[in-house]
Design a protein around this motif. Structure first.
Motif, PDB file in Angstrom:
ATOM      1  N   ALA A   1      50.042 -34.643 -51.339  1.00  0.00           N
ATOM      2  CA  ALA A   1      51.011 -34.898 -50.274  1.00  0.00           C
ATOM      3  C   ALA A   1      52.434 -34.753 -50.798  1.00  0.00           C
ATOM      4  O   ALA A   1      53.292 -34.126 -50.159  1.00  0.00           O
ATOM      5  CB  ALA A   1      50.793 -36.289 -49.684  1.00  0.00           C
ATOM      6  N   ALA A   2      52.708 -35.325 -51.964  1.00  0.00           N
ATOM      7  CA  ALA A   2      54.056 -35.244 -52.537  1.00  0.00           C
ATOM      8  C   ALA A   2      54.373 -33.820 -52.978  1.00  0.00           C
ATOM      9  O   ALA A   2      55.512 -33.356 -52.841  1.00  0.00           O
ATOM     10  CB  ALA A   2      54.178 -36.212 -53.714  1.00  0.00           C
ATOM     11  N   ALA A   3      53.372 -33.106 -53.509  1.00  0.00           N
ATOM     12  CA  ALA A   3      53.587 -31.728 -53.947  1.00  0.00           C
ATOM     13  C   ALA A   3      53.932 -30.824 -52.773  1.00  0.00           C
ATOM     14  O   ALA A   3      54.791 -29.938 -52.882  1.00  0.00           O
ATOM     15  CB  ALA A   3      52.352 -31.201 -54.673  1.00  0.00           C
ATOM     16  N   GLU A   4      53.279 -31.018 -51.633  1.00  0.00           N
ATOM     17  CA  GLU A   4      53.564 -30.205 -50.458  1.00  0.00           C
ATOM     18  C   GLU A   4      55.010 -30.367 -50.016  1.00  0.00           C
ATOM     19  O   GLU A   4      55.675 -29.402 -49.632  1.00  0.00           O
ATOM     20  CB  GLU A   4      52.616 -30.573 -49.316  1.00  0.00           C
ATOM     21  N   VAL A   5      55.523 -31.594 -50.085  1.00  0.00           N
ATOM     22  CA  VAL A   5      56.904 -31.845 -49.687  1.00  0.00           C
ATOM     23  C   VAL A   5      57.867 -31.242 -50.705  1.00  0.00           C
ATOM     24  O   VAL A   5      58.853 -30.589 -50.352  1.00  0.00           O
ATOM     25  CB  VAL A   5      57.154 -33.360 -49.532  1.00  0.00           C
ATOM     26  N   ALA A   6      57.580 -31.451 -51.990  1.00  0.00           N
ATOM     27  CA  ALA A   6      58.480 -30.974 -53.042  1.00  0.00           C
ATOM     28  C   ALA A   6      58.548 -29.455 -53.101  1.00  0.00           C
ATOM     29  O   ALA A   6      59.581 -28.881 -53.467  1.00  0.00           O
ATOM     30  CB  ALA A   6      58.034 -31.528 -54.393  1.00  0.00           C
ATOM     31  N   LEU A   7      57.445 -28.781 -52.735  1.00  0.00           N
ATOM     32  CA  LEU A   7      57.353 -27.332 -52.860  1.00  0.00           C
ATOM     33  C   LEU A   7      57.360 -26.609 -51.520  1.00  0.00           C
ATOM     34  O   LEU A   7      57.215 -25.392 -51.475  1.00  0.00           O
ATOM     35  CB  LEU A   7      56.084 -26.964 -53.635  1.00  0.00           C
ATOM     36  N   ASN A   8      57.500 -27.374 -50.433  1.00  0.00           N
ATOM     37  CA  ASN A   8      57.567 -26.807 -49.091  1.00  0.00           C
ATOM     38  C   ASN A   8      56.427 -25.814 -48.834  1.00  0.00           C
ATOM     39  O   ASN A   8      56.641 -24.655 -48.469  1.00  0.00           O
ATOM     40  CB  ASN A   8      58.907 -26.120 -48.870  1.00  0.00           C
ATOM     41  N   THR A   9      55.205 -26.266 -49.075  1.00  0.00           N
ATOM     42  CA  THR A   9      54.042 -25.405 -48.909  1.00  0.00           C
ATOM     43  C   THR A   9      52.885 -26.223 -48.376  1.00  0.00           C
ATOM     44  O   THR A   9      53.030 -27.417 -48.102  1.00  0.00           O
ATOM     45  CB  THR A   9      53.665 -24.741 -50.255  1.00  0.00           C
ATOM     46  N   LYS A  10      51.728 -25.599 -48.231  1.00  0.00           N
ATOM     47  CA  LYS A  10      50.511 -26.284 -47.787  1.00  0.00           C
ATOM     48  C   LYS A  10      49.407 -26.028 -48.799  1.00  0.00           C
ATOM     49  O   LYS A  10      49.189 -24.875 -49.214  1.00  0.00           O
ATOM     50  CB  LYS A  10      50.091 -25.808 -46.393  1.00  0.00           C
ATOM     51  N   LEU A  11      48.736 -27.087 -49.192  1.00  0.00           N
ATOM     52  CA  LEU A  11      47.677 -26.993 -50.187  1.00  0.00           C
ATOM     53  C   LEU A  11      46.306 -27.087 -49.522  1.00  0.00           C
ATOM     54  O   LEU A  11      46.121 -27.873 -48.591  1.00  0.00           O
ATOM     55  CB  LEU A  11      47.824 -28.104 -51.229  1.00  0.00           C
TER      56      LEU A  11
END
Length: 294
Positions: A162-172
């Motif tokens: 969840a935090a990575a998606e926000v930091a990298l503006n992407t979808k995992l």
């Protein structure tokens, strides 16, 4: 009488066509340059500039060309470990390459004079401000840990999906291999971005767009085709390249003759692409092929 704005003459067709071509070119240029997507920056990234696409030349996931199948979105609490490669200045890379060739060339006066770890770190000279800025960004994004590599050229970031998606503006998403169906990984299903002032210091973020290539099951159980003697106890090693084959081919000292042994000689086992070793396997290999593997 009709209102003036309805009776206004239409522009010539060539003007309309020119505008159309110009708009198409602008849209194409934006796509090529990785224009920032719509969406506001998160609060911890305000003031760091607009979104900038990273690895813009890398083709995002495509089911037509990939051996991995996209499943559901990654759960928000799934923990990721990402490798953030920091930018190393071009002149430092050129200098490292020069030294690499010199110490590897038997005819050069610097042959064999390899650099120590601290010398490589000093040579790369990644600014501490660069390391601190990028580390602070991922920490502010919610990373559990951010560890700096010995040469200060990489960061290992442990962070929730969840935090990575926000930091990298992407979808995992979760992906499953089409042949090795027990193998699943989490990757980005689309491009990723960083704020401009962070993107300038980052070369790439690993474990996002890259998918490991797993060996085909058809390669299992293959028999060796070599006609040389098998020095290992295991019959499965017959015809394969074993340590003794390498030693003979490269005229390495005989391990059984102490006077010929070179204390600096060593053998390594590499891990990559979803492959790894087990201590029990190394012991079995060492016992069978009469080598001390540690």
């Amino acid at each position: 009488a009709r209102p003036n704005h309805l009776s206004r003459p239409r522009p010539p067709a060539r003007v309309v066509m020119a505008c159309g071509r110009r708009c198409c070119l602008l849209r194409l240029a934006a796509a090529v340059l990785g224009a920032a997507p719509a969406g506001a920056l998160p609060s911890f990234a305000v003031g760091l500039g607009d979104w900038v696409q990273k690895e813009a030349t890398v083709q995002p996931y495509s089911p037509e060309t990939s051996s991995w199948m996209r499943l559901d979105r990654a759960t928000g609490d799934h923990n990721l470990t990402m490798t953030v490669a920091l930018r190393v200045d071009e002149d430092r890379i050129a200098e490292l390459e020069r030294i690499l060739y010199e110490v590897s060339d038997p005819d050069h006066e610097n042959y064999g004079q390899h650099l120590a770890q601290e010398e490589v770190t000093a040579l790369l000279a990644v600014p501490t401000e660069r390391v601190a800025l990028v580390a602070a960004y991922f920490t502010a994004a919610g990373a559990d840990t951010v560890v700096t590599a010995p040469h200060s050229d990489m960061l290992t970031v442990r962070i929730s999906a969840a935090a990575a998606e926000v930091a990298l503006n992407t979808k995992l998403h979760t992906f499953r291999h089409s042949e090795h169906t027990s193998a699943t990984i989490v990757r980005a299903g689309e491009p990723y971005y960083l704020p401009a002032k962070i993107a300038d210091h980052v070369t790439m973020v690993g474990e996002l767009l890259q998918f490991p290539r797993l060996p085909s099951k058809g390669l299992r159980g293959l028999k060796g085709s070599g006609d040389w003697p098998n020095s290992c106890d295991a019959t499965g090693c017959a015809g394969l390249v074993t340590p003794s084959v390498i030693a003979k081919r490269y005229k390495l000292p005989d391990k059984d003759v102490p006077a010929q042994a070179a204390p600096a000689n060593s053998m390594a086992v590499a891990e990559f692409q979803y492959q790894f070793f087990k201590d029990a396997d190394l012991k079995s290999f060492g016992d069978s092929c009469h080598r001390s593997v540690k």
